[in-house]
Scaffold this motif. Structure first.
Motif, PDB file in Angstrom:
ATOM      1  N   MET A   1       5.487 -26.213  13.938  1.00 33.67           N
ATOM      2  CA  MET A   1       6.242 -26.193  15.164  1.00 33.67           C
ATOM      3  C   MET A   1       5.996 -27.369  16.092  1.00 33.67           C
ATOM      4  SD  MET A   1       5.592 -23.057  17.852  1.00 33.67           S
ATOM      5  CE  MET A   1       6.616 -21.719  17.390  1.00 33.67           C
ATOM      6  N   PRO A   2       4.851 -27.942  16.111  1.00 34.87           N
ATOM      7  CA  PRO A   2       4.504 -28.744  17.270  1.00 34.87           C
ATOM      8  C   PRO A   2       4.947 -30.205  17.248  1.00 34.87           C
ATOM      9  CG  PRO A   2       2.552 -28.170  15.968  1.00 34.87           C
ATOM     10  CD  PRO A   2       3.743 -27.828  15.186  1.00 34.87           C
ATOM     11  N   GLU A   3       5.728 -30.583  18.236  1.00 35.42           N
ATOM     12  CA  GLU A   3       6.008 -31.977  18.539  1.00 35.42           C
ATOM     13  C   GLU A   3       5.460 -32.226  19.944  1.00 35.42           C
ATOM     14  OE1 GLU A   3      10.138 -32.915  17.616  1.00 35.42           O
ATOM     15  OE2 GLU A   3      10.084 -31.560  15.910  1.00 35.42           O
ATOM     16  N   LEU A   4       5.800 -33.372  20.503  1.00 36.87           N
ATOM     17  CA  LEU A   4       5.225 -33.781  21.782  1.00 36.87           C
ATOM     18  C   LEU A   4       4.991 -32.653  22.793  1.00 36.87           C
ATOM     19  CD1 LEU A   4       4.615 -36.545  23.389  1.00 36.87           C
ATOM     20  CD2 LEU A   4       6.799 -36.067  24.477  1.00 36.87           C
ATOM     21  N   ALA A   5       6.058 -31.942  23.134  1.00 36.35           N
ATOM     22  CA  ALA A   5       5.972 -30.978  24.228  1.00 36.35           C
ATOM     23  C   ALA A   5       5.227 -29.704  23.821  1.00 36.35           C
ATOM     24  CB  ALA A   5       7.369 -30.629  24.725  1.00 36.35           C
ATOM     25  N   GLU A   6       5.383 -29.290  22.574  1.00 34.17           N
ATOM     26  CA  GLU A   6       4.656 -28.108  22.107  1.00 34.17           C
ATOM     27  C   GLU A   6       3.159 -28.385  22.096  1.00 34.17           C
ATOM     28  OE1 GLU A   6       7.204 -29.406  20.428  1.00 34.17           O
ATOM     29  OE2 GLU A   6       8.726 -27.870  20.088  1.00 34.17           O
ATOM     30  N   VAL A   7       2.805 -29.593  21.694  1.00 30.48           N
ATOM     31  CA  VAL A   7       1.389 -29.973  21.668  1.00 30.48           C
ATOM     32  C   VAL A   7       0.809 -29.902  23.080  1.00 30.48           C
ATOM     33  CG1 VAL A   7      -0.197 -31.897  21.248  1.00 30.48           C
ATOM     34  CG2 VAL A   7       1.597 -31.363  19.585  1.00 30.48           C
ATOM     35  N   GLU A   8       1.559 -30.423  24.032  1.00 27.84           N
ATOM     36  CA  GLU A   8       1.110 -30.380  25.425  1.00 27.84           C
ATOM     37  C   GLU A   8       0.953 -28.929  25.903  1.00 27.84           C
ATOM     38  OE1 GLU A   8      -0.160 -32.178  27.484  1.00 27.84           O
ATOM     39  OE2 GLU A   8       0.282 -31.386  29.473  1.00 27.84           O
ATOM     40  N   PHE A   9       1.888 -28.102  25.509  1.00 29.68           N
ATOM     41  CA  PHE A   9       1.791 -26.684  25.895  1.00 29.68           C
ATOM     42  C   PHE A   9       0.535 -26.037  25.311  1.00 29.68           C
ATOM     43  CE2 PHE A   9       2.571 -22.227  24.855  1.00 29.68           C
ATOM     44  CZ  PHE A   9       2.778 -21.723  26.130  1.00 29.68           C
TER      45      PHE A   9
END
Length: 267
Positions: free
Chosen positions: A1-9
Motif C-alpha cells: 500500500m505505501p507510497e509517499l503519503a501513506e508512509v508519512e501517515f
DNA sequence: TCCTATGTTGTATG
DNA sequence: ACATACAACATAGG
C-alpha cells in the motif's frame, strides 16, 4: 500500500512513543525484512534507548534513538506501522516489536518486501542522506525533470515516474494520478514529451504530492471521487473528468489505469 | 488452480 | 558504461 503519503501517515503512528524508552525488542530473526541487518546490534543498542524523533522521505522512514542509533524502515508492498498495547501479543506478520511502558511499536509486513536497517553513528546513515530531493522541495524543477527524461528517452513515461532517483515517493497509484491530471498517455516515450507536457508533469507531481500528504498523510482519508484513485480498480470505472470508460493495462511492468479520452498517444 | 497485489533489486540483453 | 525489460523475492486473497 505505501507510497509517499501513506508512509508519512504510518510514521506518525509511532509518535506516542516519542521521548520514551524502549524496554525490550522482539523480532523474527529469520524474517526477510531483516536481510542485511545486524539484528544482534539492533537489539543491543535499542533496548534501553529513547526514541527521539522520526522523519519520512520518499518511501523511507528514519527513527532516531539516543545513543546515536538509527532505525530505518521501508514498508515494501504490504508493510505498516501500528501502535498497540504494552502487552500486545505479536502475530505472524509482526516482525519487529519495540516494547515501551505504555505501548508496543509494531512493524508488520506479511509479504516481506519491506526492510529494516539499523546503524550507529553521529550522523544519519548514507542511504538516508542520499535519497533524492523531495518533489515538494525547490530542487525539484522543470529543468531537473527535462534532464532526467533526456537520459530515459525510450522508456514509457509511466515507468520513468516510478524511478525513485528522480521521483522519490511516487508509486503506482500516484504515477497514474499524475499522468491522468497532466493528460499524458502512460505509454508515451519519455523522450517525446514536449516542453509543455514536461511543465504539466512537474506541476501535477507537486499537486498530487501536496494533496495526498494533506489528506492521506494526515488521516488516511480516501481521496475524493474527483480523483482517478477511487475509480482505477473498479470494473467499468469511468473517468471523473470526461465520463468515458477507463482502460487498465500493463505499462512499464505495472498495471496502469488511464483515461483514453483524456490521455492521447502522441501527436 | 490461477491470478492479482500502492515495491525494489539483480540479471540479462540491447 | 548505460538504458531497458523482466523475473524474483514471499504471502494472502479473490
Amino acid at each position: 500500500m505505501p507510497e509517499l503519503a501513506e508512509v508519512e501517515f504510518f510514521r506518525k503512528r509511532w509518535d506516542p512513543g516519542l521521548k520514551k524508552k524502549i524496554d525490550d525488542v522482539l523480532l523474527h530473526p529469520s524474517a526477510a525484512v531483516f536481510r542485511g541487518c545486524d539484528i544482534a546490534l539492533l537489539k543491543r543498542e535499542l533496548i534501553g534507548a529513547t526514541l527521539l524523533s522520526s522523519e519520512a522521505a520518499a518511501k523511507q522512514m528514519l527513527f532516531r534513538f539516543s545513543g546515536e542509533a538509527w532505525l530505518g524502515i521501508h514498508l515494501g508492498m504490504t508493510g505498516e506501522l501500528t501502535l498497540q498495547s504494552a502487552n500486545y501479543e505479536p502475530r505472524k506478520p509482526d516482525h519487529l516489536v519495540l516494547r515501551q511502558r505504555e505501548h508496543s511499536l509494531i512493524f508488520s509486513d506479511h509479504r516481506m518486501f519491506g526492510r529494516v536497517q539499523f546503524s550507529n553513528g553521529s550522523d544519519a546513515p548514507e542511504w538516508w542522506t542520499s535519497i533524492a530531493p523531495a518533489i515538494l522541495s525547490d530542487k525539484f524543477t522543470v529543468t531537473a525533470i527535462a534532464e532526467f527524461l533526456r537520459r530515459r528517452t525510450r522508456a514509457p513515461i509511466k515507468a520513468v515516474l516510478l524511478m525513485q532517483e528522480r521521483f522519490p515517493g511516487i508509486g503506482n497509484w500516484m504515477a497514474d494520478e499524475i499522468l491522468w491530471r497532466a493528460a499524458i498517455h502512460p505509454k508515451q516515450l519519455a523522450g517525446s514529451l514536449t516542453p509543455t507536457q514536461i511543465k504539466a508533469l512537474h506541476k501535477e507531481c507537486r499537486w498530487v504530492c501536496r494533496q495526498a500528504l494533506k489528506t492521506i498523510g494526515e488521516t488516511f482519508a480516501h481521496p475524493p471521487k474527483s480523483w482517478l484513485f477511487p475509480h482505477r480498480w473498479e470494473n467499468g470505472g469511468r473517468c471523473p473528468k470526461t465520463g468515458a470508460a477507463l482502460i487498465r493495462e500493463e505499462v512499464g511492468g505495472r498495471t496502469t489505469c488511464w483515461s483514453p479520452a483524456r490521455q492521447k498517444l502522441n501527436s
